[in-house]
Design a protein around this motif. Structure first.
Motif, mmCIF file in Angstrom:
data_model
loop_
_atom_site.group_PDB
_atom_site.id
_atom_site.type_symbol
_atom_site.label_atom_id
_atom_site.label_comp_id
_atom_site.label_asym_id
_atom_site.label_seq_id
_atom_site.Cartn_x
_atom_site.Cartn_y
_atom_site.Cartn_z
ATOM 1 N N ALA A 71 16.513 -45.161 20.044
ATOM 2 C CA ALA A 71 15.544 -44.166 20.511
ATOM 3 C C ALA A 71 16.120 -42.753 20.423
ATOM 4 O O ALA A 71 15.390 -41.800 20.156
ATOM 5 N N GLN A 72 17.435 -42.627 20.614
ATOM 6 C CA GLN A 72 18.081 -41.303 20.574
ATOM 7 C C GLN A 72 18.411 -40.852 19.155
ATOM 8 O O GLN A 72 18.266 -39.677 18.836
ATOM 9 N N VAL A 73 18.905 -41.769 18.333
ATOM 10 C CA VAL A 73 19.383 -41.404 16.983
ATOM 11 C C VAL A 73 18.922 -42.441 15.953
ATOM 12 O O VAL A 73 19.733 -43.148 15.351
ATOM 13 N N PRO A 74 17.621 -42.504 15.700
ATOM 14 C CA PRO A 74 17.095 -43.545 14.808
ATOM 15 C C PRO A 74 17.624 -43.466 13.382
ATOM 16 O O PRO A 74 17.701 -44.503 12.701
ATOM 17 N N ASP A 75 18.016 -42.287 12.944
ATOM 18 C CA ASP A 75 18.505 -42.121 11.572
ATOM 19 C C ASP A 75 19.816 -42.864 11.318
ATOM 20 O O ASP A 75 20.178 -43.091 10.169
ATOM 21 N N ARG A 76 20.518 -43.270 12.345
ATOM 22 C CA ARG A 76 21.801 -43.969 12.176
ATOM 23 C C ARG A 76 21.628 -45.481 11.998
ATOM 24 O O ARG A 76 22.548 -46.159 11.554
ATOM 25 N N ILE A 77 20.490 -46.007 12.408
ATOM 26 C CA ILE A 77 20.352 -47.459 12.546
ATOM 27 C C ILE A 77 19.366 -48.024 11.532
ATOM 28 O O ILE A 77 18.211 -47.612 11.470
ATOM 29 N N HIS A 78 19.842 -48.986 10.756
ATOM 30 C CA HIS A 78 19.016 -49.700 9.783
ATOM 31 C C HIS A 78 18.282 -50.856 10.463
ATOM 32 O O HIS A 78 17.099 -51.079 10.211
ATOM 33 N N ALA A 79 18.999 -51.617 11.301
ATOM 34 C CA ALA A 79 18.425 -52.831 11.866
ATOM 35 C C ALA A 79 19.063 -53.164 13.205
ATOM 36 O O ALA A 79 20.215 -52.800 13.469
ATOM 37 N N LEU A 80 18.289 -53.881 14.018
ATOM 38 C CA LEU A 80 18.787 -54.402 15.291
ATOM 39 C C LEU A 80 18.539 -55.903 15.344
ATOM 40 O O LEU A 80 17.461 -56.370 14.953
ATOM 41 N N VAL A 81 19.528 -56.627 15.845
ATOM 42 C CA VAL A 81 19.354 -58.034 16.188
ATOM 43 C C VAL A 81 19.680 -58.109 17.675
ATOM 44 O O VAL A 81 20.834 -57.925 18.072
ATOM 45 N N LEU A 82 18.642 -58.321 18.471
ATOM 46 C CA LEU A 82 18.780 -58.266 19.926
ATOM 47 C C LEU A 82 18.723 -59.675 20.490
ATOM 48 O O LEU A 82 17.756 -60.409 20.276
ATOM 49 N N LEU A 83 19.772 -60.042 21.216
ATOM 50 C CA LEU A 83 19.928 -61.388 21.763
ATOM 51 C C LEU A 83 19.704 -61.350 23.268
ATOM 52 O O LEU A 83 20.502 -60.763 23.998
ATOM 53 N N ALA A 84 18.612 -61.952 23.716
ATOM 54 C CA ALA A 84 18.242 -61.933 25.137
ATOM 55 C C ALA A 84 18.427 -60.526 25.709
ATOM 56 O O ALA A 84 19.119 -60.324 26.699
ATOM 57 N N PRO A 85 17.801 -59.533 25.059
ATOM 58 C CA PRO A 85 18.050 -58.139 25.439
ATOM 59 C C PRO A 85 17.474 -57.786 26.812
ATOM 60 O O PRO A 85 16.382 -58.240 27.164
ATOM 61 N N ALA A 86 18.190 -56.976 27.543
ATOM 62 C CA ALA A 86 17.793 -56.575 28.904
ATOM 63 C C ALA A 86 16.705 -55.495 28.851
ATOM 64 O O ALA A 86 16.818 -54.443 29.466
ATOM 65 N N LEU A 87 15.645 -55.782 28.117
ATOM 66 C CA LEU A 87 14.558 -54.823 27.942
ATOM 67 C C LEU A 87 13.555 -54.881 29.084
ATOM 68 O O LEU A 87 12.524 -54.215 29.039
ATOM 69 N N MET A 142 23.506 -69.738 17.707
ATOM 70 C CA MET A 142 24.263 -68.825 16.848
ATOM 71 C C MET A 142 24.050 -69.063 15.352
ATOM 72 O O MET A 142 24.036 -68.093 14.587
ATOM 73 N N PRO A 143 23.836 -70.293 14.877
ATOM 74 C CA PRO A 143 23.522 -70.428 13.447
ATOM 75 C C PRO A 143 22.255 -69.637 13.058
ATOM 76 O O PRO A 143 22.221 -69.000 12.002
ATOM 77 N N LEU A 144 21.250 -69.642 13.927
ATOM 78 C CA LEU A 144 20.038 -68.859 13.676
ATOM 79 C C LEU A 144 20.350 -67.365 13.716
ATOM 80 O O LEU A 144 19.862 -66.594 12.879
ATOM 81 N N VAL A 145 21.168 -66.949 14.667
ATOM 82 C CA VAL A 145 21.556 -65.540 14.764
ATOM 83 C C VAL A 145 22.244 -65.104 13.468
ATOM 84 O O VAL A 145 21.897 -64.067 12.889
ATOM 85 N N ILE A 146 23.182 -65.897 12.994
ATOM 86 C CA ILE A 146 23.901 -65.585 11.749
ATOM 87 C C ILE A 146 22.910 -65.488 10.593
ATOM 88 O O ILE A 146 22.961 -64.551 9.779
ATOM 89 N N GLU A 147 21.983 -66.429 10.527
ATOM 90 C CA GLU A 147 20.976 -66.418 9.462
ATOM 91 C C GLU A 147 20.138 -65.139 9.513
ATOM 92 O O GLU A 147 19.885 -64.509 8.476
ATOM 93 N N LYS A 148 19.721 -64.729 10.701
ATOM 94 C CA LYS A 148 18.885 -63.534 10.835
ATOM 95 C C LYS A 148 19.670 -62.265 10.528
ATOM 96 O O LYS A 148 19.147 -61.344 9.894
ATOM 97 N N VAL A 149 20.920 -62.198 10.950
ATOM 98 C CA VAL A 149 21.755 -61.039 10.608
ATOM 99 C C VAL A 149 21.912 -60.974 9.095
ATOM 100 O O VAL A 149 21.749 -59.916 8.483
ATOM 101 N N ARG A 150 22.208 -62.105 8.486
ATOM 102 C CA ARG A 150 22.384 -62.153 7.025
ATOM 103 C C ARG A 150 21.123 -61.676 6.310
ATOM 104 O O ARG A 150 21.191 -60.980 5.299
ATOM 105 N N SER A 151 19.960 -61.995 6.847
ATOM 106 C CA SER A 151 18.703 -61.652 6.181
ATOM 107 C C SER A 151 18.384 -60.154 6.228
ATOM 108 O O SER A 151 17.605 -59.677 5.401
ATOM 109 N N ILE A 152 18.993 -59.411 7.154
ATOM 110 C CA ILE A 152 18.676 -57.985 7.239
ATOM 111 C C ILE A 152 19.837 -57.062 6.902
ATOM 112 O O ILE A 152 19.657 -55.856 6.799
ATOM 113 N N LEU A 153 21.007 -57.626 6.700
ATOM 114 C CA LEU A 153 22.141 -56.796 6.287
ATOM 115 C C LEU A 153 21.937 -56.313 4.856
ATOM 116 O O LEU A 153 21.391 -57.050 4.034
#
Length: 160
Positions: A71-87, A142-153
């Protein structure tokens, strides 16, 4: 660059960091231990200054920090993978949007961060929540997490 933002009760080199490192090689994982939210966010802003194209995996409170950083510096970030985020925390209202490349994974048995509130937050920002049969730590997913990170890197970062 791949970064990992740990949660409140973990550290920068715990199980999730280890699994991400095994899958992707170098993972930058800042130490936020002992810092409150404001200090974590200031530290994250400082260490990402000058960066672009970041993919950040944020776990629990680290997910909140990652979303606030976007929200502060969107130009720095390509992607987020949020795991049970405290939103579910009120401060998350300061996040008007998430990047187009956002993956949220949340356990249906999470007893720390309420799934319903995270689901509502994400829905209001057009982001799907992937619900898994897991608890707050998501170690069984975590296998799903790895798969999702791989898909957006970016393709040059897919393997170590």
């Amino acid at each position: 660059m791949l970064m990992f933002f740990h949660g409140l009760e973990s550290g920068p080199h715990g199980a999730k960091y280890q699994l991400l490192s095994e899958a992707f090689g170098e993972v930058n994982s800042p130490d936020f231990q002992g810092m409150d939210l404001e200090q974590r966010l200031a530290h994250a802003e400082e260490i990402t200054r000058g960066a672009a194209g970041l993919t950040i995996v944020g776990s629990s409170f680290g997910g909140l920090v990652a979303a606030l950083l976007y929200a502060q510096v969107p130009d720095r970030i390509h992607a987020l993978v949020l795991l049970a985020p405290a939103l579910h925390r009120d401060i998350a209202d300061a996040v008007p949007a998430l990047p187009p490349h956002t993956v949220v994974i949340h356990g249906t048995h999470d007893d720390v961060v309420p799934l319903d509130e995270v689901r509502a937050f994400c829905q209001s920002r057009g982001v799907e929540v992937i619900e898994v049969d897991d608890g707050h730590r998501l170690l069984g997913s975590m296998p799903l997490v790895i798969e999702k990170v791989r898909s957006i890197l970016p393709s040059d970062r897919v393997s170590p």
